[in-house]
Design a protein around this motif. Structure first.
Motif, PDB file in Angstrom:
ATOM      1  N   GLU A 131       0.862  -1.176   0.000  1.00 25.74           N
ATOM      2  CA  GLU A 131       0.000   0.000   0.000  1.00 25.74           C
ATOM      3  C   GLU A 131       0.904   1.233   0.000  1.00 25.74           C
ATOM      4  OE1 GLU A 131      -2.850   0.020   3.089  1.00 25.74           O
ATOM      5  OE2 GLU A 131      -3.666  -1.964   2.612  1.00 25.74           O
ATOM      6  N   LEU A 132       0.931   1.893  -1.121  1.00 30.26           N
ATOM      7  CA  LEU A 132       1.826   3.038  -1.275  1.00 30.26           C
ATOM      8  C   LEU A 132       1.250   4.266  -0.571  1.00 30.26           C
ATOM      9  CD1 LEU A 132       2.827   2.601  -5.020  1.00 30.26           C
ATOM     10  CD2 LEU A 132       4.003   1.770  -2.986  1.00 30.26           C
ATOM     11  N   LYS A 183       7.049  15.331  -0.868  1.00 35.62           N
ATOM     12  CA  LYS A 183       6.878  14.499  -2.069  1.00 35.62           C
ATOM     13  C   LYS A 183       8.100  13.607  -2.285  1.00 35.62           C
ATOM     14  CE  LYS A 183       6.479  14.730  -7.100  1.00 35.62           C
ATOM     15  NZ  LYS A 183       6.506  15.612  -8.270  1.00 35.62           N
ATOM     16  N   GLU A 184       9.295  14.193  -2.150  1.00 32.42           N
ATOM     17  CA  GLU A 184      10.528  13.427  -2.357  1.00 32.42           C
ATOM     18  C   GLU A 184      10.665  12.316  -1.310  1.00 32.42           C
ATOM     19  OE1 GLU A 184      15.367  14.146  -2.773  1.00 32.42           O
ATOM     20  OE2 GLU A 184      14.027  15.815  -2.283  1.00 32.42           O
ATOM     21  N   GLU A 185      10.329  12.665  -0.057  1.00 31.41           N
ATOM     22  CA  GLU A 185      10.422  11.683   1.020  1.00 31.41           C
ATOM     23  C   GLU A 185       9.444  10.530   0.800  1.00 31.41           C
ATOM     24  OE1 GLU A 185       9.792  11.481   5.869  1.00 31.41           O
ATOM     25  OE2 GLU A 185      10.000  13.428   4.863  1.00 31.41           O
ATOM     26  N   ILE A 186       8.205  10.846   0.439  1.00 26.56           N
ATOM     27  CA  ILE A 186       7.198   9.807   0.197  1.00 26.56           C
ATOM     28  C   ILE A 186       7.566   8.973  -1.027  1.00 26.56           C
ATOM     29  CG2 ILE A 186       4.790   9.413  -0.455  1.00 26.56           C
ATOM     30  CD1 ILE A 186       4.028  11.798   1.267  1.00 26.56           C
ATOM     31  N   THR A 187       8.081   9.630  -2.067  1.00 28.46           N
ATOM     32  CA  THR A 187       8.486   8.916  -3.286  1.00 28.46           C
ATOM     33  C   THR A 187       9.573   7.894  -2.966  1.00 28.46           C
ATOM     34  OG1 THR A 187       7.934  10.812  -4.684  1.00 28.46           O
ATOM     35  CG2 THR A 187       9.421   9.154  -5.611  1.00 28.46           C
ATOM     36  N   LYS A 188      10.563   8.277  -2.144  1.00 28.65           N
ATOM     37  CA  LYS A 188      11.636   7.360  -1.775  1.00 28.65           C
ATOM     38  C   LYS A 188      11.089   6.179  -0.980  1.00 28.65           C
ATOM     39  CE  LYS A 188      15.508  10.632  -1.790  1.00 28.65           C
ATOM     40  NZ  LYS A 188      16.525  11.322  -0.948  1.00 28.65           N
ATOM     41  N   LYS A 189      10.169   6.469  -0.042  1.00 31.22           N
ATOM     42  CA  LYS A 189       9.574   5.392   0.746  1.00 31.22           C
ATOM     43  C   LYS A 189       8.792   4.435  -0.154  1.00 31.22           C
ATOM     44  CE  LYS A 189       9.166   7.809   5.183  1.00 31.22           C
ATOM     45  NZ  LYS A 189       8.244   8.350   6.205  1.00 31.22           N
ATOM     46  N   ASN A 190       8.053   4.985  -1.114  1.00 37.81           N
ATOM     47  CA  ASN A 190       7.279   4.149  -2.042  1.00 37.81           C
ATOM     48  C   ASN A 190       8.198   3.303  -2.922  1.00 37.81           C
ATOM     49  OD1 ASN A 190       4.814   4.974  -1.092  1.00 37.81           O
ATOM     50  ND2 ASN A 190       4.506   6.550  -2.640  1.00 37.81           N
ATOM     51  N   GLU A 191       9.307   3.926  -3.371  1.00 34.83           N
ATOM     52  CA  GLU A 191      10.268   3.182  -4.193  1.00 34.83           C
ATOM     53  C   GLU A 191      10.889   2.043  -3.389  1.00 34.83           C
ATOM     54  OE1 GLU A 191      12.991   6.143  -5.486  1.00 34.83           O
ATOM     55  OE2 GLU A 191      11.738   6.819  -7.173  1.00 34.83           O
ATOM     56  N   LEU A 193       9.448   0.502  -0.852  1.00 33.42           N
ATOM     57  CA  LEU A 193       8.400  -0.512  -0.715  1.00 33.42           C
ATOM     58  C   LEU A 193       8.246  -1.326  -1.991  1.00 33.42           C
ATOM     59  CD1 LEU A 193       5.663   1.534   1.203  1.00 33.42           C
ATOM     60  CD2 LEU A 193       6.986  -0.392   2.106  1.00 33.42           C
ATOM     61  N   GLN A 194       8.296  -0.635  -3.139  1.00 32.70           N
ATOM     62  CA  GLN A 194       8.175  -1.310  -4.435  1.00 32.70           C
ATOM     63  C   GLN A 194       9.330  -2.258  -4.668  1.00 32.70           C
ATOM     64  OE1 GLN A 194       5.765  -1.582  -6.354  1.00 32.70           O
ATOM     65  NE2 GLN A 194       4.787   0.311  -6.996  1.00 32.70           N
ATOM     66  N   LYS A 195      10.559  -1.792  -4.343  1.00 23.62           N
ATOM     67  CA  LYS A 195      11.736  -2.650  -4.542  1.00 23.62           C
ATOM     68  C   LYS A 195      11.674  -3.878  -3.639  1.00 23.62           C
ATOM     69  CE  LYS A 195      16.774  -2.666  -4.681  1.00 23.62           C
ATOM     70  NZ  LYS A 195      16.848  -4.004  -4.097  1.00 23.62           N
ATOM     71  N   GLN A 196      11.271  -3.660  -2.387  1.00 20.08           N
ATOM     72  CA  GLN A 196      11.140  -4.783  -1.458  1.00 20.08           C
ATOM     73  C   GLN A 196      10.112  -5.787  -1.975  1.00 20.08           C
ATOM     74  OE1 GLN A 196      10.290  -3.591   2.555  1.00 20.08           O
ATOM     75  NE2 GLN A 196       9.868  -5.678   3.236  1.00 20.08           N
ATOM     76  N   TYR A 197       9.015  -5.275  -2.505  1.00 21.28           N
ATOM     77  CA  TYR A 197       7.968  -6.131  -3.066  1.00 21.28           C
ATOM     78  C   TYR A 197       8.486  -6.905  -4.273  1.00 21.28           C
ATOM     79  CZ  TYR A 197       3.936  -7.382  -5.941  1.00 21.28           C
ATOM     80  OH  TYR A 197       3.056  -8.051  -6.733  1.00 21.28           O
TER      81      TYR A 197
END
Length: 565
Positions: A131-132, A183-191, A193-197
């Motif tokens: 969940e991004l 935005k940059e902080e959330i984008t990094k967290k999402n990236e 999460l995506q990489k871990q997934y």
């Protein structure tokens, strides 16, 4: 016992290394704690892996016992108990050798086909997409919050008005920059999460693919079972390998063997690797000497070790014959030849040698009439007219009663064809036997650069194997079966399925299908992910040209020529 996977992955004091060489799987296992090392070989990857797992488990059990003993030996009482325990273990090891034959007499050696299958399910759950985090909307300059609010005096004094405009602009820029950082902080967290997934998904897919690949063994087991009950030679050999692999011996026994079967004479030949004298247990007793506060080891005398070894070898020969006859549910074996081989170091040259030291042939009816419970192993062996030195521990080489034939009787003399070709020669209209020899000739040239060898089989149309290549490369090499199809119509999926079945039957590492025509989409689809190579007419002409020859393929003209014939 732990699963094979967990044993191979979890033992941090043990390591394995495996590869296939000319259809022989080889795994190197070692245990650093015990400073032990062994190479396990066999024709069946699954069997070799199981042996490796059992070996590692046995070593790990020994290692844990050793650690436990070291922790105990802290006082005299503990040392006394340790001496008693080690003496008991030493006597058990000797007793196990003395009873190697009796230990096997009341067991069922018939293969349980269902037990060979892996009916388990892949239970690991697939990772779900994360969940991004939502990125908030950026501040808008048109928002009333960022609009200056003018009063009457602001209209009179322009500087006052400009100050309010500048203040509103600064407020917008501060909020906008804060938004950019968020935005940059959330984008990094999402990236992240995506990489871990993606990593978890890739690992899951890899493990699922490996699991399903192992499940395919079930299909192979069904096939071997059917062929065994049809008494097909290669299936009978595989069955006997299963039987001997299931035989319970001490961990330090090589338990490696080569088997051959002649369906015409119904004779089974077993070349069996025996332990050497150096492998024998030699510890007899451990005593605790209180005056010196130390444990003293007492060993078997050389004569006792030699006597124990000779008895062991006779027992292994008789036990192997017993296991194979008892498990022969289709009565395929009328006579059995056991050749016992020992790898050792020649004391005169220091070189490793492998010598046959014992050989015996036993007919089914004669052997099954023997009561193995009450025999003397050496006398029984002699009554069967077995051959061996009177002192087996001397490792004196003898000639086996019957050797395993290393030649494939299907192979015949080949002849060259390519030299007669030119650019007017229509390969699609070629004599089918000449075409098979042409394919053999081409692949012989192709593999010769790797010191490979190609042999052509007897000329029987659509018999399964037209040529066999032997590639000596230790990584990608092995046995390669080649089929040649001089067709004028599209090759369907059935021919490719047949090739795959042949690859499995032959125990080959790869299959190559060569045709003058082309393959249908279903044929290419079936070959995906399998050790199969499909060469069509265009590929064949290219291969010819690569080796200095030219020809043509005209399917329409070939159909007419073949019809006229």
């Amino acid at each position: 016992m732990s699963s094979l996977y967990s044993i191979l992955k979890s033992l941090d004091r043990a390591s394995t290394r495996s590869h296939s060489r000319a259809n022989i799987w080889e795994i190197t296992v070692r245990h650093d704690g015990l400073n032990k090392y062994r190479i396990i070989r066999g024709k069946d990857k699954y069997v070799v892996e199981q042996k490796a797992a059992v070996q590692l488990a046995a070593w790990e059990e020994m290692w844990q016992r050793k650690l436990g003993k070291e922790q105990k030996i802290n006082n005299k009482q503990a040392k006394t108990e340790s001496a008693i325990e080690q003496t008991r273990e030493a006597k058990e090891a000797v007793k196990k050798i003395e009873d190697i034959l009796k230990h096997a007499l009341n067991k069922n050696y018939k293969i349980d086909w269902e037990a060979l299958k892996n009916e388990s399910k892949f239970l690991k759950q697939k990772s779900q997409p994360p969940e991004l985090l939502d990125i908030p909307k950026p501040p808008k300059r048109t928002n009333p919050y960022y609009q200056p609010k003018f009063e009457f005096l602001d209209k009179i004094f322009p500087s006052r008005k400009q100050e309010k405009i500048d203040s509103a602009e600064r407020l917008f820029k501060i909020d906008y920059n804060d938004w950019l950082e968020t935005k940059e902080e959330i984008t990094k967290k999402n990236e992240k999460l995506q990489k871990q997934y993606q990593d978890e998904l890739q690992l899951w897919e890899t493990e699922e693919r490996e699991f399903l690949e192992k499940q395919k063994r079930n299909i192979e087991i069904y096939r071997i079972k059917e062929q065994y009950f049809e008494k097909q030679p290669h299936a009978l050999i595989t069955y006997c390998e299963f039987v001997l692999s299931n035989s319970d011996y001490p961990y330090y026994f090589p338990q490696e063997f080569d088997i051959d079967y002649n369906p015409e004479t119904k004779i089974l030949i077993v070349d069996y690797s025996l332990p050497s004298v150096d492998d024998m247990p030699k510890l007899k007793e451990v005593k605790y000497v209180k005056s010196k506060d130390e444990l003293v080891e007492i060993f078997l005398s050389e004569s006792e070790v030699n006597k124990l070894y000779d008895s062991l070898i006779y027992q292994i020969a008789l036990r192997t014959i017993h296991e194979l006859y008892e498990s022969d549910v289709v009565n395929a074996i009328d006579s059995l030849v056991f050749n016992g081989w020992v790898e050792s170091t020649d004391k005169a040259t220091g070189q490793e040698v492998n010598a046959c030291i014992i050989s015996v042939q036993a007919n089914r009816q004669e052997f099954l009439s023997i009561n193995l419970e009450n025999i003397d192993p050496k006398l029984c062996f002699k009554s069967l007219k077995g051959v061996g030195s009177s002192k087996l521990h001397s490792l004196t080489p003898i000639a086996p009663i019957l050797n395993i034939s290393r030649e494939d009787k299907r192979f015949i003399s080949s002849y060259d064809v390519a030299g007669e070709l030119d650019d007017t020669y229509n390969l699609a209209a070629m004599d089918w036997e000449d075409f098979e020899h042409l394919i053999r000739e081409l692949f012989e040239r192709e593999f010769s650069q790797f010191c490979g060898e190609v042999k052509v089989t007897r000329a029987i149309r659509d018999h399964g194997v037209d040529a066999v290549a032997f590639d000596p490369d230790p990584l990608r090499g092995g046995k390669i079966v080649i089929q040649a199809k001089r067709y004028t119509n599209t090759v369907g999926v059935s021919a490719v399925r047949d090739l795959y079945g042949t690859v499995l039957n032959e125990g080959a590492t790869k299959g190559i299908l060569v045709t003058t025509a082309d393959y249908g989409p279903d044929a290419y689809e079936f070959a995906k992910g399998k050790p199969l190579t499909l060469l069509n007419g265009s590929n064949l002409l290219h291969l010819l040209e690569k080796h200095g020859h030219k020809a043509k393929i005209d399917l329409k003209a070939a159909k007419q020529i073949l019809d006229d014939r």
